[in-house]
Design a protein around this motif. Structure first.
Motif, mmCIF file in Angstrom:
data_model
loop_
_atom_site.group_PDB
_atom_site.id
_atom_site.type_symbol
_atom_site.label_atom_id
_atom_site.label_comp_id
_atom_site.label_asym_id
_atom_site.label_seq_id
_atom_site.Cartn_x
_atom_site.Cartn_y
_atom_site.Cartn_z
ATOM 1 N N ALA A 144 42.832 6.732 6.752
ATOM 2 C CA ALA A 144 41.621 6.073 7.074
ATOM 3 C C ALA A 144 40.802 6.814 6.311
ATOM 4 C CB ALA A 144 41.459 5.946 8.739
ATOM 5 N N THR A 145 39.731 6.261 5.853
ATOM 6 C CA THR A 145 38.636 6.951 5.223
ATOM 7 C C THR A 145 37.614 7.489 6.460
ATOM 8 O OG1 THR A 145 37.267 4.814 5.241
ATOM 9 C CG2 THR A 145 38.695 5.808 3.225
ATOM 10 N N PRO A 162 30.325 9.473 12.730
ATOM 11 C CA PRO A 162 30.693 10.280 11.468
ATOM 12 C C PRO A 162 31.055 11.725 11.544
ATOM 13 C CG PRO A 162 28.637 8.587 11.583
ATOM 14 C CD PRO A 162 29.083 9.160 12.958
ATOM 15 N N VAL A 163 30.434 12.249 12.322
ATOM 16 C CA VAL A 163 30.608 13.779 12.417
ATOM 17 C C VAL A 163 32.034 14.208 12.677
ATOM 18 C CG1 VAL A 163 30.006 16.134 13.435
ATOM 19 C CG2 VAL A 163 28.058 14.271 12.840
ATOM 20 N N LYS A 164 32.581 13.575 13.797
ATOM 21 C CA LYS A 164 33.913 13.465 14.256
ATOM 22 C C LYS A 164 34.973 13.070 12.992
ATOM 23 C CE LYS A 164 32.998 14.116 19.095
ATOM 24 N NZ LYS A 164 33.267 13.234 20.453
ATOM 25 N N ALA A 165 34.442 11.996 12.438
ATOM 26 C CA ALA A 165 35.323 11.275 11.557
ATOM 27 C C ALA A 165 35.651 12.086 10.463
ATOM 28 C CB ALA A 165 34.718 9.853 11.120
ATOM 29 N N LYS A 166 34.543 12.767 9.876
ATOM 30 C CA LYS A 166 34.591 13.812 8.850
ATOM 31 C C LYS A 166 35.288 15.081 9.018
ATOM 32 C CE LYS A 166 31.573 16.265 5.573
ATOM 33 N NZ LYS A 166 30.087 16.598 5.259
ATOM 34 N N VAL A 218 39.277 13.915 8.684
ATOM 35 C CA VAL A 218 39.559 14.059 7.459
ATOM 36 C C VAL A 218 39.639 15.342 6.838
ATOM 37 C CG1 VAL A 218 38.742 13.415 4.954
ATOM 38 C CG2 VAL A 218 38.530 11.515 6.847
ATOM 39 N N GLU A 219 38.819 16.095 7.139
ATOM 40 C CA GLU A 219 38.808 17.666 6.693
ATOM 41 C C GLU A 219 40.080 18.458 7.209
ATOM 42 O OE1 GLU A 219 35.065 19.403 7.557
ATOM 43 O OE2 GLU A 219 34.135 18.394 5.940
ATOM 44 N N TYR A 220 40.210 18.146 8.538
ATOM 45 C CA TYR A 220 41.674 18.804 8.823
ATOM 46 C C TYR A 220 42.823 18.094 8.355
ATOM 47 C CZ TYR A 220 44.909 20.091 12.639
ATOM 48 O OH TYR A 220 46.165 20.592 13.327
ATOM 49 N N ARG A 221 42.834 16.961 7.826
ATOM 50 C CA ARG A 221 43.968 16.167 7.424
ATOM 51 C C ARG A 221 44.230 16.849 6.066
ATOM 52 N NH1 ARG A 221 42.974 10.190 7.252
ATOM 53 N NH2 ARG A 221 42.070 10.466 5.269
ATOM 54 N N LYS A 222 43.161 16.981 5.362
ATOM 55 C CA LYS A 222 43.229 17.598 4.016
ATOM 56 C C LYS A 222 43.854 19.087 3.781
ATOM 57 C CE LYS A 222 39.596 15.059 1.724
ATOM 58 N NZ LYS A 222 37.993 14.930 1.234
ATOM 59 N N GLU A 223 43.481 19.828 5.185
ATOM 60 C CA GLU A 223 43.974 21.253 5.068
ATOM 61 C C GLU A 223 45.190 21.368 5.823
ATOM 62 O OE1 GLU A 223 42.332 25.167 7.293
ATOM 63 O OE2 GLU A 223 40.878 23.650 7.159
ATOM 64 N N HIS A 224 45.438 20.603 6.649
ATOM 65 C CA HIS A 224 46.677 20.638 7.196
ATOM 66 C C HIS A 224 47.833 19.592 6.995
ATOM 67 C CE1 HIS A 224 45.030 23.965 9.896
ATOM 68 N NE2 HIS A 224 43.878 23.157 9.921
ATOM 69 N N GLY A 225 47.425 18.511 6.423
ATOM 70 C CA GLY A 225 48.439 17.446 5.935
ATOM 71 C C GLY A 225 48.381 16.438 7.140
ATOM 72 N N PHE A 226 49.171 15.593 7.194
ATOM 73 C CA PHE A 226 49.191 14.472 8.071
ATOM 74 C C PHE A 226 49.518 14.662 9.504
ATOM 75 C CE2 PHE A 226 50.560 10.820 4.676
ATOM 76 C CZ PHE A 226 49.118 11.005 4.134
ATOM 77 N N PHE A 227 48.769 13.839 10.362
ATOM 78 C CA PHE A 227 48.983 14.302 11.866
ATOM 79 C C PHE A 227 50.689 13.571 12.131
ATOM 80 C CE2 PHE A 227 44.542 13.868 11.244
ATOM 81 C CZ PHE A 227 44.032 14.841 12.117
#
Length: 200
Positions: free
Chosen positions: A143-144, A156-160, A163-172
């Motif tokens: 999800a975006t 929006p803050v938690k959503a961002k 996404v940032e955590y996902r970019k750094e650590h990969g998929f949940f």
């Protein structure tokens, strides 16, 4: 000397008579009645304090008025109602943190407004009402930020942050992994778990 003795005797008699009048006077009765009236009034006020309260619409201050319910338990009731929807029966209150059978017995006679609506509908409605979003299931691995922002209790803050955590650590790989995202705790995860999914 005789006259002086009579005067002393007369004064003593008067003092004795005055003491007897004060001791046995009916003037004390109004005071006693006033005291008993005060006690009666206090009892009336006490009974009024615990009037019927709608458990599904009551505010924090209203719930605090219940016998044996202070700020902490009142807040726990509100939190449970917010998370699970309306209470359908008095027995459901036992599931609230800090409320046991003894407490339930003390407050059950003062509670009203229990709903027979299904818990699933209530939870969904409560989430929609608070977030102003739909209950569409969102894949947190794809999800975006905009899509994640539509989740209940996620702005929006938690959503961002997701996404940032996902970019750094990969998929949940597990929903509880969301605890590692800044601003998201176990309670938030419990609130949104019915609205998210995880795919590869």
């Amino acid at each position: 000397m005789r006259t002086r003795s009579r005067i002393i005797l007369g004064i003593a008699s008067l003092l004795f008579l005055a003491g007897a009048i004060v001791t046995f006077s009916p003037l004390k009765i109004p005071y006693q009645n006033a005291k008993s009236d005060k006690t009666a009034n206090e009892k009336v006020q006490e009974s009024k304090k615990f009037s019927l309260i709608n458990v599904n619409t009551a505010s924090l201050s209203e719930l605090e008025k219940l016998p044996g319910i202070g700020y902490t338990k009142a807040q726990a009731i509100l939190n449970y109602r917010k998370l699970h929807g309306n209470f359908s029966s008095p027995q459901e209150l036992i599931k609230v943190n800090g409320i046991g059978k003894a407490t339930l017995e003390r407050i059950s006679n003062f509670l009203t407004g229990f709903s027979e609506t299904s818990k699933e509908e209530n939870t969904s409605d409560a989430a929609k009402k608070e977030s102003g979003t739909s209950s569409k299931v969102v894949d947190i691995n794809h999800a975006t930020v905009e899509e994640l922002s539509t989740l209940p209790y996620i702005g929006p803050v938690k959503a961002k942050a997701i996404v940032e955590y996902r970019k750094e650590h990969g998929f949940f790989s597990d929903i509880m992994e969301l605890q590692n995202v800044k601003g998201i705790g176990v309670k938030t995860i419990q609130k949104i778990e019915g609205f998210i999914e995880i795919t590869e």
